[in-house]
Design an enzyme around this catalytic site. Sequence first.
Site, mmCIF file in Angstrom:
data_model
loop_
_atom_site.group_PDB
_atom_site.id
_atom_site.type_symbol
_atom_site.label_atom_id
_atom_site.label_comp_id
_atom_site.label_asym_id
_atom_site.label_seq_id
_atom_site.Cartn_x
_atom_site.Cartn_y
_atom_site.Cartn_z
ATOM 1 N N ASN A 1 -10.053 -0.703 -1.046
ATOM 2 C CA ASN A 1 -8.601 -0.535 -0.966
ATOM 3 C C ASN A 1 -7.968 -1.141 -2.221
ATOM 4 O OD1 ASN A 1 -5.880 -0.668 -0.397
ATOM 5 N ND2 ASN A 1 -6.113 -1.534 1.653
ATOM 6 N N CYS B 1 0.816 -1.220 0.000
ATOM 7 C CA CYS B 1 0.000 0.000 0.000
ATOM 8 C C CYS B 1 0.848 1.268 0.000
ATOM 9 C CB CYS B 1 -0.936 0.012 1.206
ATOM 10 S SG CYS B 1 -2.124 -1.327 1.138
ATOM 11 N N HIS C 1 -3.595 7.036 1.820
ATOM 12 C CA HIS C 1 -3.954 5.704 1.339
ATOM 13 C C HIS C 1 -5.385 5.388 1.798
ATOM 14 C CE1 HIS C 1 -3.942 1.536 0.456
ATOM 15 N NE2 HIS C 1 -3.850 1.139 1.720
HETATM 16 N N1 ACO Z 1 -18.631 -8.978 7.904
HETATM 17 C C1 ACO Z 1 -19.172 -9.217 9.108
HETATM 18 N N2 ACO Z 1 -18.449 -9.488 10.190
HETATM 19 C C2 ACO Z 1 -17.126 -9.513 10.068
HETATM 20 C C3 ACO Z 1 -16.481 -9.290 8.839
HETATM 21 C C4 ACO Z 1 -17.291 -9.019 7.732
HETATM 22 N N3 ACO Z 1 -16.789 -8.769 6.510
HETATM 23 N N4 ACO Z 1 -15.154 -9.371 9.017
HETATM 24 C C5 ACO Z 1 -14.956 -9.669 10.311
HETATM 25 N N5 ACO Z 1 -16.151 -9.762 10.947
HETATM 26 C C6 ACO Z 1 -16.401 -10.056 12.357
HETATM 27 C C7 ACO Z 1 -15.232 -10.683 13.034
HETATM 28 O O1 ACO Z 1 -15.251 -12.078 12.845
HETATM 29 C C8 ACO Z 1 -15.437 -10.281 14.477
HETATM 30 O O2 ACO Z 1 -16.396 -11.157 15.023
HETATM 31 P P1 ACO Z 1 -16.281 -11.655 16.565
HETATM 32 O O3 ACO Z 1 -16.318 -10.387 17.389
HETATM 33 O O4 ACO Z 1 -17.462 -12.528 16.727
HETATM 34 O O5 ACO Z 1 -14.966 -12.353 16.657
HETATM 35 C C9 ACO Z 1 -16.082 -8.917 14.377
HETATM 36 O O6 ACO Z 1 -16.602 -8.821 13.044
HETATM 37 C C10 ACO Z 1 -15.151 -7.762 14.647
HETATM 38 O O7 ACO Z 1 -13.995 -7.925 13.863
HETATM 39 P P2 ACO Z 1 -12.772 -6.998 14.084
HETATM 40 O O8 ACO Z 1 -11.607 -7.543 13.338
HETATM 41 O O9 ACO Z 1 -12.624 -6.721 15.532
HETATM 42 O O10 ACO Z 1 -13.270 -5.653 13.368
HETATM 43 P P3 ACO Z 1 -12.533 -4.261 13.330
HETATM 44 O O11 ACO Z 1 -13.417 -3.259 13.959
HETATM 45 O O12 ACO Z 1 -11.124 -4.338 13.801
HETATM 46 O O13 ACO Z 1 -12.511 -3.963 11.769
HETATM 47 C C11 ACO Z 1 -11.021 -4.006 9.862
HETATM 48 C C12 ACO Z 1 -11.815 -4.831 10.906
HETATM 49 C C13 ACO Z 1 -12.017 -3.239 9.034
HETATM 50 C C14 ACO Z 1 -10.267 -4.987 8.991
HETATM 51 C C15 ACO Z 1 -10.072 -3.045 10.588
HETATM 52 O O14 ACO Z 1 -9.380 -3.724 11.600
HETATM 53 C C16 ACO Z 1 -9.071 -2.385 9.657
HETATM 54 O O15 ACO Z 1 -9.420 -1.604 8.810
HETATM 55 N N6 ACO Z 1 -7.768 -2.648 9.832
HETATM 56 C C17 ACO Z 1 -6.702 -1.950 9.076
HETATM 57 C C18 ACO Z 1 -6.668 -2.294 7.615
HETATM 58 C C19 ACO Z 1 -5.444 -1.651 6.983
HETATM 59 O O16 ACO Z 1 -5.054 -0.548 7.306
HETATM 60 N N7 ACO Z 1 -4.761 -2.362 6.108
HETATM 61 C C20 ACO Z 1 -3.505 -1.823 5.607
HETATM 62 C C21 ACO Z 1 -3.424 -1.762 4.207
HETATM 63 S S1 ACO Z 1 -3.714 -3.293 3.418
HETATM 64 C C22 ACO Z 1 -2.233 -3.668 2.563
HETATM 65 O O17 ACO Z 1 -1.213 -3.130 2.770
HETATM 66 C C23 ACO Z 1 -2.310 -4.804 1.606
#
Ligand code: ACO
Length: 339
Positions: A296, A115, A266
């Site tokens: 993304n 990214c 980003h």
């Molecule tokens: N739909 C429904 N529920 C979901 C989904 C989905 N698509 N994905 C996960 N869940 C569930 C999980 O299983 C979890 O359930 P549980 O509580 O029963 O265990 C719950 O939702 C909460 O999941 P979290 O991972 O805690 O959700 P969070 O609020 O952290 O959001 C996210 C997840 C959106 C991925 C966030 O953490 C994020 O954006 N992280 C950073 C991403 C990023 O910056 N990436 C860098 C660039 S990517 C690259 O370089 C290739």
Amino acid sequence: MSLQAVIRSVSHYVPTRRVTNDDLSKLMETSDEWITERTGIKERRFIESDAVTTSTLGEAAARKALEKAGWAPEELDLIVVATLSPDLYFPGVGVLLQQRLGCRTIPALDIRAQCSGLVYGLSCVDGFVKSRQAKKILLVCAEVQSPVLDLTTRGRDMAVLFGDGAGALTIEAVDEVDGAGAAKRGIIDSFLGSDGSGAEVLCMKLPGTARPGFIKASDIEAGLVHPKMDGKVVFKNAVTRLLETAHTLLKRNGVSPGDVSLVVPHQANLRINEMVRQELKLPPERVFNNIQRYGNTTAATIPICLSEAVEEGRLKQGDLVLTLAFGAGFTWGGNLVRW
Ligand code: ACO
């Protein structure tokens, strides 16, 4: 006299196939509400067929950028491509674009900073310019990610985030001072970083040489051919490193956040960008986001944003732009650019 790397044009290309959150909820247990609340994403683009590759999207964006600059492909001195989703394990997409565009036998270089591809790419281009190795440069950021996503409930945490797309910039070495005789146009400064202790927090393990036997049927079953992430760890690191990058670039160039015309971060998560915006005390119109429509697109997010910002009249010649990126690696960085 020192040369400046001036951005002459920017363009983007995204596949026509729109995939909404509701479309994804037919393939896995997810919902428009969950995706919108957690990420801001409403839809993304996926390639229309297997015949479309990263170099296909990259070529489309590149041709538009070259046309806007009024450059023929034969005029280029260097191609730099940033991607985490190359057409082939090797060689890189740079040489494929050299061929597709019909360039001379110029150098073609691939960057693997995920990214952070655009910010690493601009820094690299700046180095080529300052060391007088290239005058006319094409920087392409392109990704085809949809085929490696696990579009089932098992992979839903990653699958809902990513999309396909490409952006391209033409950059020229110039020794001019801009018309007003004041600030120089071009890349003013770049700041880059990495921390490999985060490598396995966000990665796709296969194909890769770390795995004996390369790819086995059991690896496919175990999902090792799909990207994996610990989202919360990435989120916290992203906010910290994006702010560190912004403060470093602003401080060492004697610029305050209010002097920046447009911050182009980003597009990994709207909440990350909102936290950065609030910390920098900027009004919403000073930060460009389009994750709602594209998800993304990894290396391509920032050039797609830049291209749309120009189209929408939110980015004009002479504006001060701050790019900020964080991604797998971990890698991060930014560029301060006089547009
Ligand atoms: N739909 C429904 N529920 C979901 C989904 C989905 N698509 N994905 C996960 N869940 C569930 C999980 O299983 C979890 O359930 P549980 O509580 O029963 O265990 C719950 O939702 C909460 O999941 P979290 O991972 O805690 O959700 P969070 O609020 O952290 O959001 C996210 C997840 C959106 C991925 C966030 O953490 C994020 O954006 N992280 C950073 C991403 C990023 O910056 N990436 C860098 C660039 S990517 C690259 O370089 C290739």
